[in-house]
Design a protein around this motif. Sequence first.
Motif, PDB file in Angstrom:
ATOM      1  N   ASP A 147      -3.499 -11.152 -59.114  1.00 43.88           N
ATOM      2  CA  ASP A 147      -2.223 -11.302 -59.824  1.00 43.88           C
ATOM      3  C   ASP A 147      -1.333 -10.078 -59.640  1.00 43.88           C
ATOM      4  O   ASP A 147      -0.556  -9.725 -60.519  1.00 43.88           O
ATOM      5  CB  ASP A 147      -2.453 -11.569 -61.311  1.00 43.88           C
ATOM      6  N   SER A 182       1.522 -13.401 -56.954  1.00 45.88           N
ATOM      7  CA  SER A 182       2.636 -13.222 -57.883  1.00 45.88           C
ATOM      8  C   SER A 182       2.130 -12.539 -59.143  1.00 45.88           C
ATOM      9  O   SER A 182       1.060 -12.866 -59.662  1.00 45.88           O
ATOM     10  CB  SER A 182       3.296 -14.560 -58.226  1.00 45.88           C
ATOM     11  N   GLY A 184       1.666 -11.163 -62.915  1.00 41.91           N
ATOM     12  CA  GLY A 184       1.734 -11.666 -64.274  1.00 41.91           C
ATOM     13  C   GLY A 184       2.681 -10.842 -65.134  1.00 41.91           C
ATOM     14  O   GLY A 184       3.073  -9.728 -64.785  1.00 41.91           O
ATOM     15  N   GLU A 185       3.044 -11.400 -66.274  1.00 41.93           N
ATOM     16  CA  GLU A 185       4.001 -10.741 -67.171  1.00 41.93           C
ATOM     17  C   GLU A 185       3.479  -9.395 -67.672  1.00 41.93           C
ATOM     18  O   GLU A 185       4.233  -8.425 -67.794  1.00 41.93           O
ATOM     19  CB  GLU A 185       4.308 -11.650 -68.364  1.00 41.93           C
ATOM     20  N   GLU A 186       2.183  -9.320 -67.963  1.00 39.15           N
ATOM     21  CA  GLU A 186       1.627  -8.072 -68.480  1.00 39.15           C
ATOM     22  C   GLU A 186       1.767  -6.946 -67.453  1.00 39.15           C
ATOM     23  O   GLU A 186       2.110  -5.810 -67.802  1.00 39.15           O
ATOM     24  CB  GLU A 186       0.157  -8.277 -68.848  1.00 39.15           C
ATOM     25  N   LYS A 188       4.009  -6.773 -65.059  1.00 34.49           N
ATOM     26  CA  LYS A 188       5.432  -6.428 -64.944  1.00 34.49           C
ATOM     27  C   LYS A 188       5.836  -5.457 -66.053  1.00 34.49           C
ATOM     28  O   LYS A 188       6.529  -4.466 -65.804  1.00 34.49           O
ATOM     29  CB  LYS A 188       6.290  -7.687 -65.004  1.00 34.49           C
ATOM     30  N   ARG A 189       5.402  -5.759 -67.276  1.00 38.36           N
ATOM     31  CA  ARG A 189       5.732  -4.864 -68.389  1.00 38.36           C
ATOM     32  C   ARG A 189       5.122  -3.484 -68.183  1.00 38.36           C
ATOM     33  O   ARG A 189       5.763  -2.463 -68.471  1.00 38.36           O
ATOM     34  CB  ARG A 189       5.259  -5.475 -69.710  1.00 38.36           C
ATOM     35  N   PRO A 218       8.676 -17.864 -61.438  1.00 36.71           N
ATOM     36  CA  PRO A 218       8.463 -16.595 -62.140  1.00 36.71           C
ATOM     37  C   PRO A 218       9.777 -15.831 -62.295  1.00 36.71           C
ATOM     38  O   PRO A 218      10.656 -15.895 -61.433  1.00 36.71           O
ATOM     39  CB  PRO A 218       7.505 -15.830 -61.217  1.00 36.71           C
ATOM     40  N   ARG A 219       9.885 -15.097 -63.399  1.00 37.53           N
ATOM     41  CA  ARG A 219      11.115 -14.322 -63.565  1.00 37.53           C
ATOM     42  C   ARG A 219      10.978 -12.970 -62.869  1.00 37.53           C
ATOM     43  O   ARG A 219       9.909 -12.358 -62.853  1.00 37.53           O
ATOM     44  CB  ARG A 219      11.466 -14.142 -65.034  1.00 37.53           C
ATOM     45  N   LEU A 221      11.265  -8.967 -62.052  1.00 40.06           N
ATOM     46  CA  LEU A 221      11.084  -7.747 -62.831  1.00 40.06           C
ATOM     47  C   LEU A 221      12.433  -7.270 -63.370  1.00 40.06           C
ATOM     48  O   LEU A 221      12.533  -6.785 -64.502  1.00 40.06           O
ATOM     49  CB  LEU A 221      10.457  -6.679 -61.933  1.00 40.06           C
ATOM     50  N   SER A 223      14.877  -8.873 -64.447  1.00 37.71           N
ATOM     51  CA  SER A 223      15.325  -9.588 -65.646  1.00 37.71           C
ATOM     52  C   SER A 223      14.723  -9.002 -66.915  1.00 37.71           C
ATOM     53  O   SER A 223      15.178  -9.293 -68.018  1.00 37.71           O
ATOM     54  CB  SER A 223      14.955 -11.076 -65.543  1.00 37.71           C
ATOM     55  N   MET A 224      13.693  -8.154 -66.773  1.00 37.80           N
ATOM     56  CA  MET A 224      13.023  -7.526 -67.911  1.00 37.80           C
ATOM     57  C   MET A 224      13.416  -6.053 -68.060  1.00 37.80           C
ATOM     58  O   MET A 224      12.888  -5.359 -68.922  1.00 37.80           O
ATOM     59  CB  MET A 224      11.504  -7.635 -67.716  1.00 37.80           C
TER      60      MET A 224
END
Length: 395
Positions: A147, A182, A184-186, A188-189, A218-219, A221, A223-224
Amino acid sequence: MGSTEYVSRATNEDLERILAYAGRPGMISLAGGLPDPSVFPREELSEIAGMVIGEMGQDALQYSAAMGVPKLRERISRYMEEELGIGGQGPDSVLVTTGSQESLFSISMSLLREGDAVFTENPTYFVAYTVFREFGARVRPSPMEEDGIDTHSLEAAVRSEEPGRRKFIYVMPVAQNPTGASMGEEKKRHILEIASQYDLMVIEDDPYGLINYSGARPRPLKSMDGEGRVIYLSTFSKVLAPGLRIGWAAGDPGLLSSVSRVKQLIDLNTNTLSQYICSEALERRLIQRNIGRVVEAYRRKRDWMDQALRSEFGDRVSYVLPDSGMFIFARFQGVDTRKMVMRAVESGVLYLPGDSTFVSDPDYSTARLNFSYPGREEISEGIRRLGRVFRPSSP
């Protein structure tokens, strides 16, 4: 740096091999990252080009600003918000470039000095690694997981560098090249937290983000990004036509203005006519409509390659079937793909040896295989040829 050393650093034998042999009669190329010409909206682009030249030729056939044609920058800004969820990027936050490759080169030329540290994935996009090395950077790799990048390894690498030498993090969060992974959200954060804690920029390279086969896009990076640390790179080459050579960078206006001055030394401005054509294509939502066509075509081709690999190699090959992008990154049991590459050329099939994508600790059993360009029969025959080349020798 002397010119001989510069050329030596810039040399990439795998890229040269792809260009030299891909056009040979009978050659099946699984090596490059070319789109399928059948998904180019040729009739619509022909009509747009005629209209642009006929009605806007006075401007469209002229030189233009290094930052890009204002109308296109405005429409890219809107496109990012509507299609990618990247808000807050006005036209002054957009630099139009000759493909996203020029964005990468111009940013590196603007920011990197001999001995600076760049932090990236391992393996990574092999041309990006070549560019960073070109400008004397020390590329600090962190291993890829299913991931995305191992962010704990990334943070340790960043922490180990002198603050004055830390330059930026380079990542491909969606459809990473070459692995197809791709993030994961974690993760990316965590990357954004690392960038904030250690006062770093992040270069997000996203050429494939809209080509998603799972239906859950997926959104990015960017965008965050609440602190304006991410410079987002993308291109219309994969969803419209690469011959137009239109890409862009989005992020801090002050930095991109400085980068545009470097770009101006390279090519004065991005092709003005192509910019007007892309601008009109965005206005007519041609790009947005064409994405579905691209996704459907490439999903079929991905599945054909998956079937061909399983049929030919069985349990001697392993990979993660990608949800986005144009490549399968395969590991072949008992095969050194670097040693076999010229034998494959002689057998009429090209691939990218996977070791060329590793900054360190190369895995010689890997190969990057492209499924977007060849047709179904070429995919099947290309994998059959690889099977003959990679077949274990008899005792």
